[in-house]
Structure formats: structure tokens, C-alpha cells
Design a protein around this motif. Structure first.
Motif, PDB file in Angstrom:
ATOM      1  N   LEU A  48      -8.050  -8.046   6.520  1.00 52.95           N
ATOM      2  CA  LEU A  48      -9.309  -8.803   6.446  1.00 52.95           C
ATOM      3  C   LEU A  48      -9.350  -9.682   5.201  1.00 52.95           C
ATOM      4  O   LEU A  48      -9.784 -10.838   5.260  1.00 52.95           O
ATOM      5  N   ASN A  49      -8.906  -9.147   4.064  1.00 55.81           N
ATOM      6  CA  ASN A  49      -8.904  -9.923   2.822  1.00 55.81           C
ATOM      7  C   ASN A  49      -7.990 -11.142   2.923  1.00 55.81           C
ATOM      8  O   ASN A  49      -8.352 -12.239   2.482  1.00 55.81           O
ATOM      9  N   LEU A  50      -6.808 -10.939   3.487  1.00 50.13           N
ATOM     10  CA  LEU A  50      -5.890 -12.056   3.647  1.00 50.13           C
ATOM     11  C   LEU A  50      -6.448 -13.075   4.619  1.00 50.13           C
ATOM     12  O   LEU A  50      -6.417 -14.287   4.362  1.00 50.13           O
ATOM     13  N   GLU A  88      -6.490  -2.200   7.315  1.00 48.27           N
ATOM     14  CA  GLU A  88      -7.424  -3.148   7.911  1.00 48.27           C
ATOM     15  C   GLU A  88      -8.084  -4.011   6.838  1.00 48.27           C
ATOM     16  O   GLU A  88      -8.252  -5.226   7.021  1.00 48.27           O
ATOM     17  N   ALA A  89      -8.441  -3.401   5.717  1.00 44.98           N
ATOM     18  CA  ALA A  89      -9.063  -4.153   4.628  1.00 44.98           C
ATOM     19  C   ALA A  89      -8.108  -5.200   4.070  1.00 44.98           C
ATOM     20  O   ALA A  89      -8.517  -6.326   3.750  1.00 44.98           O
ATOM     21  N   TRP A 122      -6.656  -3.721  17.145  1.00 47.31           N
ATOM     22  CA  TRP A 122      -7.745  -4.047  16.218  1.00 47.31           C
ATOM     23  C   TRP A 122      -7.559  -5.454  15.647  1.00 47.31           C
ATOM     24  O   TRP A 122      -8.513  -6.230  15.560  1.00 47.31           O
ATOM     25  N   ALA A 123      -6.331  -5.793  15.253  1.00 48.46           N
ATOM     26  CA  ALA A 123      -6.066  -7.099  14.655  1.00 48.46           C
ATOM     27  C   ALA A 123      -6.352  -8.231  15.642  1.00 48.46           C
ATOM     28  O   ALA A 123      -6.944  -9.258  15.279  1.00 48.46           O
ATOM     29  N   LEU A 165       0.840  -1.195   0.000  1.00 48.17           N
ATOM     30  CA  LEU A 165       0.000   0.000   0.000  1.00 48.17           C
ATOM     31  C   LEU A 165       0.875   1.245   0.000  1.00 48.17           C
ATOM     32  O   LEU A 165       1.744   1.401   0.865  1.00 48.17           O
ATOM     33  N   THR A 166       0.642   2.128  -0.956  1.00 43.98           N
ATOM     34  CA  THR A 166       1.439   3.341  -1.095  1.00 43.98           C
ATOM     35  C   THR A 166       0.665   4.543  -0.559  1.00 43.98           C
ATOM     36  O   THR A 166      -0.494   4.749  -0.934  1.00 43.98           O
ATOM     37  N   PRO A 167       1.272   5.343   0.305  1.00 39.34           N
ATOM     38  CA  PRO A 167       0.571   6.523   0.844  1.00 39.34           C
ATOM     39  C   PRO A 167       0.332   7.565  -0.239  1.00 39.34           C
ATOM     40  O   PRO A 167       1.018   7.578  -1.267  1.00 39.34           O
TER      41      PRO A 167
END
Length: 269
Positions: free
Chosen positions: A134-136, A130-131, A158-159, A115-117
Motif C-alpha cells: 500500500l505504501n509503495l 500488505e502495508a 488481495w493485491a 521485511l524480516t520475520p
């Protein structure tokens, strides 16, 4: 890159090199001038100008070893996995890499999520991280998530709550990074650490250099920053997928060794 039909390699074609440098301030003429500079090495040109994973004198991972460890085996859906997460909210990328340990002698790294900011200087949206988790987790339940919680304590909480996984805080001290380097290179050398050929992970792995530490230890690091480099060039220095994968494998390898020896494992400092 190789010659095709007797023509020069495409990385010596300035029009092709320009495609890897979309910034308007970089022109075909400026690239030609840069290429013929006496201080320009082929490794520097390939890696930092053409965005081609290339070897340098202090490359962290041998290209031959990495390519040899490619396998057509894939992580079976539904099997529990380890995961390494390297979090960066602004300058660097955030990388998530799954690790499946079938047995002591076969460990497989799956495709990296990178993921790139935003380029406007704002932070990466935590919802995207988080997404990704969740996907993994939906495909392969994450039983252990290895991450440096220093700048992501809320995400680690959260995890644990949402994924039901154990979160192991893996610090970024030289001692721990040297341990990860040792376990990683051992896995490649002894041919029990494998990968699925994911392009993102491969780029990050082959960008890394090896840095010597006191006491004869070594750790991975990013290539040196180019003076006056533009944003695109600096983004090609990131090795966060390697960092994430290395943390997960380092902790998992220590636990496997500990299981055999019956001792204790220290995960963070």
C-alpha cells in the motif's frame, strides 16, 4: 574497507568484527581464532562474519558493474511502476522492489522494502506485507506485481482487489531463474538497468553467487551455509531483494522484447 592512516583495515580489528556479531556466544577471542584459521578466506570473513558485501570466486554480480550502474535519477512520484515481490513467511526475508521503465533503454530499480520475520519462529504478519504494498502503491501506482504465488495466493488476490494491479505468477523453476539471470546480467552489461544505491538491495545483490545449470545456463543463488553458523550469520545469506528485482525485470524485459517482436510471452511455469 581500506587502511586508514597506516592502520590495519577495520575488518581485521576483532573488536570491530564483534560489533557485527552481537550473539553472546561469539567473543573477540573466538573471532581471532576463526580469522587465523588456515581454511578461512578473506571473502568468507568479510561477507559472512563482518557483514560486508564482498566478492567471491563465483560472485553473481560484478561489484564494478553494479557500482557503475548507480544513478542519481529517482523514480518520479506518481508514475506507474512494475514491482517484484519475493514472499517468505518464516526463515527468509520478504522483499518488495519497484521497477520503473522510462523507455526501452532506461530501467530503474528503486529502494527495496525488506521485511524480516520474528526470531521466535513465528510467521511474518501478512498485514506488514500488505502495508508495504500500500505504501509503495500510494507513491507509485503498481500496474504489474510479479511474484511467486505458491505460498501467497491469498496475498495475490488481495493485491489485485485492493491495488487494482495485474499479478503475474512467476514460478521459481531453474528455467525461469536462468531467464531472470540472463536479462539481469544483460541489463548491467549493456548499461540500461540502473539502481538508486539502496543499501538493502545492494547487500542482497552483492551476496549472491552464480550457479551453473545444465545446458550452459546460470542462475543466482545464496552463499553456501556455514557449518554451525548462528542466526545472525545465516540471515546475511539472504538475497530476496535480488530475487524480487530479478523477477520483475525478467518479466518486464520479456514483455518489452515481445512488444518489439510481436510474439507471445510465457510468465510462469
Amino acid at each position: 574497507p581500506e587502511k586508514i592512516d597506516g592502520k590495519k583495515p577495520n575488518y581485521e580489528d576483532m573488536n570491530v568484527a564483534k560489533l557485527a556479531n552481537p550473539f553472546s556466544g561469539i567473543t573477540v577471542e573466538s573471532l581471532q581464532e576463526k580469522r587465523v584459521s588456515p581454511t578461512m578466506t578473506l571473502g568468507h570473513w568479510l561477507r559472512l562474519t563482518c557483514n560486508i558485501a564482498a566478492r567471491s570466486a563465483n560472485a553473481g554480480v560484478s561489484e564494478i558493474e553494479w557500482n557503475r550502474q548507480y544513478t542519481t535519477v529517482r523514480i518520479p512520484p506518481g508514475v506507474p511502476i512494475w514491482a517484484g515481490l519475493d514472499v517468505a513467511w518464516r526463515r527468509d526475508t520478504t522483499a518488495l522492489v519497484p521497477l520503473w521503465i522510462r523507455d526501452f533503454g532506461f530501467r530503474l530499480l528503486g529502494p527495496a522494502t525488506i521485511l524480516t520475520p520474528p526470531r521466535d519462529g513465528t510467521s511474518l504478519d501478512p498485514d506488514l506485507v500488505e502495508a508495504a504494498l500500500l505504501n509503495l502503491n500510494e507513491t507509485n501506482p503498481i500496474h504489474t506485481l510479479v511474484m511467486d504465488t505458491t505460498k501467497a495466493e491469498q496475498l495475490s488476490v488481495w493485491a489485485e482487489r485492493e491495488l487494482g494491479c495485474e499479478v503475474i505468477d512467476r514460478g521459481q523453476s531453474n528455467a525461469l531463474q536462468a531467464m531472470d539471470y540472463e536479462k539481469w546480467t544483460e541489463g548491467l552489461r549493456e548499461q540500461y538497468l540502473w539502481h538508486s544505491g539502496d543499501q538493502g538491495l545492494t547487500k542482497h545483490v552483492l551476496r549472491a553467487i552464480a550457479v551453473d545449470l545444465p545446458g550452459g545456463k546460470t542462475r543466482f543463488d545464496r552463499p553456501q551455509q556455514t557449518r554451525g553458523g548462528n542466526q545472525e550469520q545465516q540471515e546475511r545469506r539472504v538475497i530476496d531483494a535480488l530475487t524480487a528485482a530479478g523477477m520483475a525485470h525478467g518479466v518486464a524485459a520479456a514483455e518489452l522484447s515481445d512488444t518489439r517482436s510481436g510474439g507471445g510471452v510465457v510468465y510462469a511455469s
